[in-house]
Scaffold this active site. Structure first.
Site, PDB file in Angstrom:
ATOM      1  N   ASN A 195       0.809  -1.234   0.000  1.00 55.55           N
ATOM      2  CA  ASN A 195       0.000   0.000   0.000  1.00 55.55           C
ATOM      3  C   ASN A 195       0.838   1.278   0.000  1.00 55.55           C
ATOM      4  O   ASN A 195       0.490   2.257  -0.646  1.00 55.55           O
ATOM      5  CB  ASN A 195      -1.012  -0.018   1.144  1.00 55.55           C
ATOM      6  CG  ASN A 195      -0.360  -0.067   2.500  1.00 55.55           C
ATOM      7  OD1 ASN A 195       0.713  -0.652   2.675  1.00 55.55           O
ATOM      8  ND2 ASN A 195      -0.971   0.553   3.478  1.00 55.55           N
ATOM      9  N   GLY A 253       2.403  -5.689   7.364  1.00 57.70           N
ATOM     10  CA  GLY A 253       1.365  -6.308   6.541  1.00 57.70           C
ATOM     11  C   GLY A 253       0.164  -6.667   7.392  1.00 57.70           C
ATOM     12  O   GLY A 253      -0.095  -6.046   8.436  1.00 57.70           O
ATOM     13  N   THR A 302      -2.569  -8.663   9.823  1.00 55.89           N
ATOM     14  CA  THR A 302      -2.450  -9.287  11.145  1.00 55.89           C
ATOM     15  C   THR A 302      -2.323 -10.799  11.016  1.00 55.89           C
ATOM     16  O   THR A 302      -1.530 -11.425  11.729  1.00 55.89           O
ATOM     17  CB  THR A 302      -3.655  -8.885  12.020  1.00 55.89           C
ATOM     18  OG1 THR A 302      -3.585  -7.467  12.214  1.00 55.89           O
ATOM     19  CG2 THR A 302      -3.643  -9.587  13.375  1.00 55.89           C
ATOM     20  N   VAL A 326      -0.980 -12.702   8.597  1.00 53.38           N
ATOM     21  CA  VAL A 326       0.373 -13.133   8.208  1.00 53.38           C
ATOM     22  C   VAL A 326       1.389 -12.723   9.276  1.00 53.38           C
ATOM     23  O   VAL A 326       2.294 -13.484   9.624  1.00 53.38           O
ATOM     24  CB  VAL A 326       0.753 -12.554   6.816  1.00 53.38           C
ATOM     25  CG1 VAL A 326       2.173 -12.952   6.447  1.00 53.38           C
ATOM     26  CG2 VAL A 326      -0.219 -13.038   5.744  1.00 53.38           C
ATOM     27  N   GLU A 340       4.332  -4.793  12.201  1.00 56.40           N
ATOM     28  CA  GLU A 340       3.403  -3.654  12.103  1.00 56.40           C
ATOM     29  C   GLU A 340       2.205  -4.129  11.286  1.00 56.40           C
ATOM     30  O   GLU A 340       2.354  -4.448  10.110  1.00 56.40           O
ATOM     31  CB  GLU A 340       4.072  -2.476  11.391  1.00 56.40           C
ATOM     32  CG  GLU A 340       5.348  -1.972  12.044  1.00 56.40           C
ATOM     33  CD  GLU A 340       5.117  -1.167  13.301  1.00 56.40           C
ATOM     34  OE1 GLU A 340       3.946  -1.067  13.752  1.00 56.40           O
ATOM     35  OE2 GLU A 340       6.089  -0.646  13.856  1.00 56.40           O
ATOM     36  N   CYS A 382      -2.820   1.548   6.644  1.00 51.81           N
ATOM     37  CA  CYS A 382      -3.040   0.822   7.907  1.00 51.81           C
ATOM     38  C   CYS A 382      -3.731   1.704   8.937  1.00 51.81           C
ATOM     39  O   CYS A 382      -4.529   1.241   9.728  1.00 51.81           O
ATOM     40  CB  CYS A 382      -1.714   0.317   8.456  1.00 51.81           C
ATOM     41  SG  CYS A 382      -0.486   1.620   8.625  1.00 51.81           S
TER      42      CYS A 382
HETATM   43  P1  NAD Z   1      -0.108  -9.202   3.599  1.00 52.26           P
HETATM   44  O1  NAD Z   1       0.025  -9.640   5.001  1.00 52.26           O
HETATM   45  O2  NAD Z   1      -0.960  -9.980   2.684  1.00 52.26           O
HETATM   46  O3  NAD Z   1       1.345  -9.153   2.910  1.00 52.26           O
HETATM   47  C1  NAD Z   1       2.413  -8.433   3.502  1.00 52.26           C
HETATM   48  C2  NAD Z   1       3.716  -9.056   3.043  1.00 52.26           C
HETATM   49  O4  NAD Z   1       3.786 -10.382   3.580  1.00 52.26           O
HETATM   50  C3  NAD Z   1       3.826  -9.195   1.516  1.00 52.26           C
HETATM   51  O5  NAD Z   1       5.156  -8.957   1.145  1.00 52.26           O
HETATM   52  C4  NAD Z   1       3.469 -10.643   1.299  1.00 52.26           C
HETATM   53  O6  NAD Z   1       4.040 -11.181   0.134  1.00 52.26           O
HETATM   54  C5  NAD Z   1       4.082 -11.273   2.534  1.00 52.26           C
HETATM   55  N1  NAD Z   1       3.554 -12.581   2.885  1.00 52.26           N
HETATM   56  C6  NAD Z   1       2.315 -13.076   2.684  1.00 52.26           C
HETATM   57  N2  NAD Z   1       2.244 -14.346   3.148  1.00 52.26           N
HETATM   58  C7  NAD Z   1       3.468 -14.646   3.661  1.00 52.26           C
HETATM   59  C8  NAD Z   1       4.033 -15.790   4.292  1.00 52.26           C
HETATM   60  N3  NAD Z   1       3.327 -16.887   4.491  1.00 52.26           N
HETATM   61  N4  NAD Z   1       5.322 -15.720   4.716  1.00 52.26           N
HETATM   62  C9  NAD Z   1       6.050 -14.598   4.524  1.00 52.26           C
HETATM   63  N5  NAD Z   1       5.582 -13.492   3.923  1.00 52.26           N
HETATM   64  C10 NAD Z   1       4.299 -13.514   3.504  1.00 52.26           C
HETATM   65  O7  NAD Z   1      -0.549  -7.671   3.648  1.00 52.26           O
HETATM   66  P2  NAD Z   1      -0.820  -6.690   2.419  1.00 52.26           P
HETATM   67  O8  NAD Z   1      -2.127  -7.058   1.795  1.00 52.26           O
HETATM   68  O9  NAD Z   1       0.381  -6.596   1.557  1.00 52.26           O
HETATM   69  O10 NAD Z   1      -0.950  -5.284   3.172  1.00 52.26           O
HETATM   70  C11 NAD Z   1      -2.138  -4.841   3.747  1.00 52.26           C
HETATM   71  C12 NAD Z   1      -2.139  -5.060   5.236  1.00 52.26           C
HETATM   72  O11 NAD Z   1      -0.973  -4.485   5.794  1.00 52.26           O
HETATM   73  C13 NAD Z   1      -3.303  -4.392   5.924  1.00 52.26           C
HETATM   74  O12 NAD Z   1      -3.794  -5.240   6.921  1.00 52.26           O
HETATM   75  C14 NAD Z   1      -2.674  -3.161   6.555  1.00 52.26           C
HETATM   76  O13 NAD Z   1      -3.355  -2.647   7.667  1.00 52.26           O
HETATM   77  C15 NAD Z   1      -1.327  -3.661   6.902  1.00 52.26           C
HETATM   78  N6  NAD Z   1      -0.361  -2.558   7.020  1.00 52.26           N
HETATM   79  C16 NAD Z   1       0.120  -2.237   8.256  1.00 52.26           C
HETATM   80  C17 NAD Z   1       0.996  -1.160   8.396  1.00 52.26           C
HETATM   81  C18 NAD Z   1       1.524  -0.740   9.751  1.00 52.26           C
HETATM   82  O14 NAD Z   1       2.512  -0.023   9.794  1.00 52.26           O
HETATM   83  N7  NAD Z   1       0.908  -1.156  10.857  1.00 52.26           N
HETATM   84  C19 NAD Z   1       1.363  -0.426   7.270  1.00 52.26           C
HETATM   85  C20 NAD Z   1       0.847  -0.795   6.038  1.00 52.26           C
HETATM   86  C21 NAD Z   1      -0.012  -1.874   5.906  1.00 52.26           C
END
Ligand code: NAD
Length: 490
Positions: free
Chosen positions: A149, A229, A231, A233, A251, A285
């Site tokens: 994002n 990413g 919660t 994962v 995060e 997020c």
């Molecule tokens: P996601 O959890 O689907 O993916 C995040 C990352 O994890 C990606 O690089 C993905 O390829 C990787 N991933 C997925 N499965 C994995 C696994 N089994 N092992 C290792 N890596 C894996 O999240 P997203 O859809 O990319 O992002 C959106 C989410 O992120 C939302 O929930 C958002 O709130 C959160 N987010 C949080 C923050 C924060 O700072 N708190 C900032 C931005 C986004």
């Protein structure tokens, strides 16, 4: 236009994996780039390169480590339009968001360069007259896993301080944004001639991520993990890292509240609600995911809010006037729409929006929200504002805290003292009086509580996250054995 083909960056080398996967432009639906679909083998190669480079990198004088980051910041500034364009093409960012993100990220590198001066320790008093010191040392190899994002900003936030304090890094960007969240960053570090292996990028498709992710966490060389990413994962990654006794900073998602109290400045409330909910289609997020408004002003606020929301243009994000671009993919769009449908089915009133054209979802406002609706509890990550009416400050705080998440919050009131008192009562990692929940700066301790994460990124907090403390002592000859109180028998 034919899609650009990219290579991975491992050990200072642009190496390619056998297969490529498609990186789509969510605005057009076309393949924008083809990116290596890395495997466990490439992840391992990158980790081994990072492990081999780490001692030499950590041994460099700290101004030298800082200078690489400063040069990377300068190059990023010069190439800002390339980065902004990639954010628009592969991330579906409105051009204003692309300019913001690419303009903000040099500050992350500069703040990280300054963090080398925060590798401070302590001298402790000693019971035994020793010189007793606490020093900081880097963890070793850090794996950084980032989302789509704010790909450039969030990958950089995960890696910059980690590098500055002497770790080496393997970055795995999201499969949705492998270029703006990874390979373009590698181009920066390649251009500044960072020593080989200090920074590596491994890309892979969603199909391969479990395998690549497992290597990134379980490989014994990896001593720290920075994950941003979802919660679901993040929990899995933190559990795996925890079981291996590795440090993980995660995060995660949010369901942030914007509380609008009865004495709120209405213009301020409208701006905070509109920006906080709809910036980047609500895919932040810390987006406002619940507007909690006092009943005394709810009708007036809601009427004016809906009028304002109807002025937001949806369309091609290359156009400065179109502040609402596409949702990143069909899976996310389906989730958004099913939450809106569920709310309406359970009695919510749809005041505007609720429809989509391809991946373009209209900015949506819902009222008459009840706790049994998915939209009350679950992260939406889309351009949807559920407006919840409450009676007074206590109920506002109670509703705001009625969530498994705890990332950020906003409170709008003319009474600053009351605003801060409410901020103290909220179960969140961050809270902002007279602003929306969407706030960040490179040096602040960014992070959440409850299911929004564990650990902090940013400035001095990142120094803590990416270093270990060690206790060292220097004995100067005052300790005898046997001790002097032992009386020897003759
Ligand atoms: P996601 O959890 O689907 O993916 C995040 C990352 O994890 C990606 O690089 C993905 O390829 C990787 N991933 C997925 N499965 C994995 C696994 N089994 N092992 C290792 N890596 C894996 O999240 P997203 O859809 O990319 O992002 C959106 C989410 O992120 C939302 O929930 C958002 O709130 C959160 N987010 C949080 C923050 C924060 O700072 N708190 C900032 C931005 C986004």
């Amino acid at each position: 236009m034919s899609a650009n083909s990219y290579k991975m960056f491992i050990n200072g080398d642009w190496s390619i994996s056998g297969e490529l996967f498609a990186d789509y432009n969510p605005t057009s639906g076309d393949v924008w780039a083809e990116v290596p679909d890395g495997t466990r083998a490439e992840a391992r190669k990158a980790i081994e390169a990072a492990a081999a480079a780490q001692a030499g990198w950590a041994a460099l004088p700290h101004p030298q480590r800082a200078s690489y980051l400063l040069k990377a910041a300068d190059i990023l500034e010069k190439r800002q339009s390339d980065f902004a364009s990639a954010l628009v093409e592969e991330g579906g960012a409105w051009i204003g968001k692309g300019m913001f993100e690419s303009g903000y990220t040099p500050g992350i590198f500069r703040a990280a360069a300054a963090a080398v001066y925060q590798m401070t320790g302590e001298i402790l008093p000693s019971d035994h007259g020793k010189v007793s010191m606490v020093v900081r040392q880097p963890l070793g190899v850090v794996a950084v896993i980032s989302p789509w994002n704010f790909p450039l900003l969030l990958s950089s936030r995960g890696l910059a301080v980690a590098l500055a304090v002497g770790n080496t890094v393997v970055l795995k960007p999201s499969e949705e944004t492998p270029v703006s969240g990874g390979l373009l960053i590698a181009e920066l570090f390649d251009e500044v001639q960072l020593p080989p292996g200090v920074f590596n990028v491994v890309t892979c498709s969603r199909e391969r991520v479990a395998e690549v992710g497992d290597e990134l966490i379980s490989n014994p060389h990896v001593r720290g993990v920075s994950f941003t990413g979802s919660t679901a994962v993040g929990r899995q990654i933190a559990s795996q890292a925890g079981s291996l006794l590795k440090k993980a900073c995660v995060e995660l998602g949010g369901k942030d509240a914007l509380i609008i109290l009865d004495d709120a400045d209405m213009e301020r409330a409208l701006n905070a609600a509109t920006f906080g909910t709809f910036m980047h289609q609500g895919q932040i997020c810390m987006s406002v995911e619940r507007i909690i408004v006092d009943q005394s002003i709810a009708e007036d606020f809601t009427k004016r809010f809906v009028e304002k929301v109807k002025t937001l243009n949806v369309g091609d994000p290359h156009e400065m006037g179109n502040v609402i671009g596409p949702i990143i993919n069909q899976r996310q769009l389906d989730k958004i729409h099913s939450q809106v449908t569920d709310a309406v089915d359970k009695g919510a009133e749809l005041l505007t929006g609720g429809k989509h054209d391809g991946l373009f979802y209209q900015p949506t406002v819902l009222t008459k929200i009840t706790p049994d609706m998915q939209i009350y509890k679950e992260e939406t990550f889309g351009p949807v504002a559920p407006v919840i009416t409450v009676n007074g400050v206590d109920e506002a705080v109670e509703v705001a805290n009625d969530t498994e998440y705890g990332l950020s919050a906003g409170i709008i009131t003319r009474d600053e003292e009351k605003g801060l008192a409410v901020a103290h009562r909220l179960q969140t990692g961050m809270a902002h009086v007279n602003d929306s929940s969407v706030n960040d700066e490179p040096h602040v301790p960014f992070g959440g509580v409850k299911n929004s994460g564990l650990g902090r990124h940013g400035g001095k907090a990142s120094v803590d996250t990416f270093t270990e403390l060690r206790w060292l002592t220097l004995e100067r000859g005052g300790r005898h054995y046997p001790p002097p109180f032992v009386v020897t028998q003759t």
